[in-house]
Design a protein around this motif. Sequence first.
Motif, PDB file in Angstrom:
ATOM      1  N   LEU A 267       0.824  -1.204   0.000  1.00  0.00           N
ATOM      2  CA  LEU A 267       0.000   0.000   0.000  1.00  0.00           C
ATOM      3  C   LEU A 267       0.863   1.262   0.000  1.00  0.00           C
ATOM      4  O   LEU A 267       0.541   2.257  -0.672  1.00  0.00           O
ATOM      5  N   GLY A 268       1.973   1.213   0.731  1.00  0.00           N
ATOM      6  CA  GLY A 268       2.870   2.361   0.753  1.00  0.00           C
ATOM      7  C   GLY A 268       3.452   2.652  -0.615  1.00  0.00           C
ATOM      8  O   GLY A 268       3.587   3.815  -1.012  1.00  0.00           O
ATOM      9  N   SER A 269       3.803   1.604  -1.357  1.00  0.00           N
ATOM     10  CA  SER A 269       4.336   1.784  -2.699  1.00  0.00           C
ATOM     11  C   SER A 269       3.286   2.385  -3.638  1.00  0.00           C
ATOM     12  O   SER A 269       3.599   3.247  -4.468  1.00  0.00           O
ATOM     13  N   ILE A 270       2.038   1.968  -3.487  1.00  0.00           N
ATOM     14  CA  ILE A 270       0.957   2.498  -4.323  1.00  0.00           C
ATOM     15  C   ILE A 270       0.724   3.980  -4.019  1.00  0.00           C
ATOM     16  O   ILE A 270       0.581   4.805  -4.932  1.00  0.00           O
ATOM     17  N   ILE A 271       0.688   4.317  -2.733  1.00  0.00           N
ATOM     18  CA  ILE A 271       0.494   5.716  -2.349  1.00  0.00           C
ATOM     19  C   ILE A 271       1.669   6.565  -2.827  1.00  0.00           C
ATOM     20  O   ILE A 271       1.497   7.685  -3.342  1.00  0.00           O
ATOM     21  N   ASP A 272       2.874   6.044  -2.676  1.00  0.00           N
ATOM     22  CA  ASP A 272       4.063   6.752  -3.141  1.00  0.00           C
ATOM     23  C   ASP A 272       4.005   6.988  -4.644  1.00  0.00           C
ATOM     24  O   ASP A 272       4.356   8.082  -5.129  1.00  0.00           O
ATOM     25  N   SER A 273       3.560   5.988  -5.382  1.00  0.00           N
ATOM     26  CA  SER A 273       3.463   6.119  -6.835  1.00  0.00           C
ATOM     27  C   SER A 273       2.416   7.162  -7.223  1.00  0.00           C
ATOM     28  O   SER A 273       2.623   7.953  -8.153  1.00  0.00           O
ATOM     29  N   TYR A 274       1.291   7.168  -6.511  1.00  0.00           N
ATOM     30  CA  TYR A 274       0.244   8.143  -6.818  1.00  0.00           C
ATOM     31  C   TYR A 274       0.728   9.565  -6.554  1.00  0.00           C
ATOM     32  O   TYR A 274       0.512  10.476  -7.370  1.00  0.00           O
ATOM     33  N   LEU A 275       1.393   9.761  -5.412  1.00  0.00           N
ATOM     34  CA  LEU A 275       1.934  11.089  -5.107  1.00  0.00           C
ATOM     35  C   LEU A 275       3.004  11.485  -6.124  1.00  0.00           C
ATOM     36  O   LEU A 275       3.079  12.643  -6.544  1.00  0.00           O
ATOM     37  N   GLY A 276       3.828  10.511  -6.533  1.00  0.00           N
ATOM     38  CA  GLY A 276       4.867  10.787  -7.519  1.00  0.00           C
ATOM     39  C   GLY A 276       4.291  11.159  -8.869  1.00  0.00           C
ATOM     40  O   GLY A 276       4.829  12.019  -9.582  1.00  0.00           O
ATOM     41  N   ALA A 277       3.171  10.543  -9.234  1.00  0.00           N
ATOM     42  CA  ALA A 277       2.557  10.811 -10.535  1.00  0.00           C
ATOM     43  C   ALA A 277       1.847  12.155 -10.581  1.00  0.00           C
ATOM     44  O   ALA A 277       1.693  12.746 -11.653  1.00  0.00           O
ATOM     45  N   THR A 278       1.403  12.651  -9.428  1.00  0.00           N
ATOM     46  CA  THR A 278       0.605  13.872  -9.408  1.00  0.00           C
ATOM     47  C   THR A 278       1.363  15.094  -8.879  1.00  0.00           C
ATOM     48  O   THR A 278       1.144  16.220  -9.349  1.00  0.00           O
ATOM     49  N   MET A 279       2.255  14.898  -7.910  1.00  0.00           N
ATOM     50  CA  MET A 279       2.897  16.021  -7.244  1.00  0.00           C
ATOM     51  C   MET A 279       4.410  16.068  -7.441  1.00  0.00           C
ATOM     52  O   MET A 279       5.077  16.920  -6.844  1.00  0.00           O
ATOM     53  N   GLN A 280       4.944  15.184  -8.259  1.00  0.00           N
ATOM     54  CA  GLN A 280       6.381  15.175  -8.522  1.00  0.00           C
ATOM     55  C   GLN A 280       6.601  15.261 -10.034  1.00  0.00           C
ATOM     56  O   GLN A 280       6.074  14.437 -10.786  1.00  0.00           O
ATOM     57  N   TYR A 281       7.358  16.235 -10.467  1.00  0.00           N
ATOM     58  CA  TYR A 281       7.543  16.465 -11.898  1.00  0.00           C
ATOM     59  C   TYR A 281       8.409  15.377 -12.524  1.00  0.00           C
ATOM     60  O   TYR A 281       9.445  14.985 -11.978  1.00  0.00           O
ATOM     61  N   SER A 282       7.974  14.888 -13.673  1.00  0.00           N
ATOM     62  CA  SER A 282       8.762  13.957 -14.479  1.00  0.00           C
ATOM     63  C   SER A 282       8.779  14.456 -15.911  1.00  0.00           C
ATOM     64  O   SER A 282       7.738  14.799 -16.488  1.00  0.00           O
ATOM     65  N   GLY A 283       9.972  14.523 -16.485  1.00  0.00           N
ATOM     66  CA  GLY A 283      10.105  14.951 -17.867  1.00  0.00           C
ATOM     67  C   GLY A 283      11.183  14.159 -18.575  1.00  0.00           C
ATOM     68  O   GLY A 283      12.083  13.607 -17.941  1.00  0.00           O
TER      69      GLY A 283
END
Length: 336
Positions: A267-283
């Motif tokens: 569950l922690g990995s899923i939450i981390d991934s969701y936060l990373g996808a929405t609040m962490q910039y990837s380019g």
Amino acid sequence: MIFHSWDDFNKDFCKMITNIIILSVLICISLSFWIVSLTASTYYGTLRPISPWRWLFSILIPLIISSRGFKKKSLDHGGAIGGLIVGFILTVANYSFFTAMLMFFITSSKLTKWRGEVKKQIDSEYKEGGQRTWVQVFCNGGVPAELALLYMIENGPGEIPIDFSKQYTASWMCLSLLGALACCAGDTWASEIGTVVSHEPRLITTWRKVPVGTNGGVTLVGLISSLLGGTLVGVAYFISQLIFVNDLDISAPQWPIIVFGGFAGLLGSIIDSYLGATMQYSGFDTRTGMVVNHQTEDVKHISGKPILDNNAVNLFSSVVIALLLPGAAWGFWPRG
């Protein structure tokens, strides 16, 4: 050559003296804390005094682990000092906290170095040996350290079985701490294994394919790895309970620790991934062919907004799991 050898000797000698001074100071601080604890116990008659052997163990073992981590480039200078502080707090509070932390640190360090040459081609911020700074140490260990301090204030140092019917507050804190460590382990396992084994991650919010290394990208291998990482932390905690807790025969079963450790990792990995996808910039940097976390003219946006960095995402995830896991466990934990 003679001057070079003499300089090396001086450097080694200075390092040795510095280590001796640090060790001496830490031992003095440790023993002074023990004396204060013993004095308070005698004065109030309610607090349990901490044995000098527990204090000594709590300072020596984290010191050895931090030193080895620094020598093997798993930690930089700041990370080693931060690891020593966090390790001391967790160890003096509860040996089960220590073993869970140790399992997380050892496995995450090994996995970070695993196939490092491949990760250098994927991650623009990859460091040799996966060196962790003090910021990373406290973002992963800050929540467990705070919970360990609250545990000592409420219950005193020592090992207590998880039993909601008899030790409600202590069980809540223990599972919060377990959840935070298992969350960090699960996220690390998912990132370090998933990025080099799977080649077609999907963004957790839209499920579209994204380049390897994108924040919020998930794979089946990564999710399974997060489950295994959290489970292994739970196993370490469970085994230490069997070794150090004396009244397990009259307490609730402890085996759910393993189950909820795995659940927290996943569950922690899923939450981390969701936060990373929405609040962490990837380019995607067209010049280097790598996924980056900053915006420039040559970077094509993939997902997320530049609100949080990776350390903040890890911290938020561990806080959420630390809050959620005890409540979930309370409803399913067998009563003694």
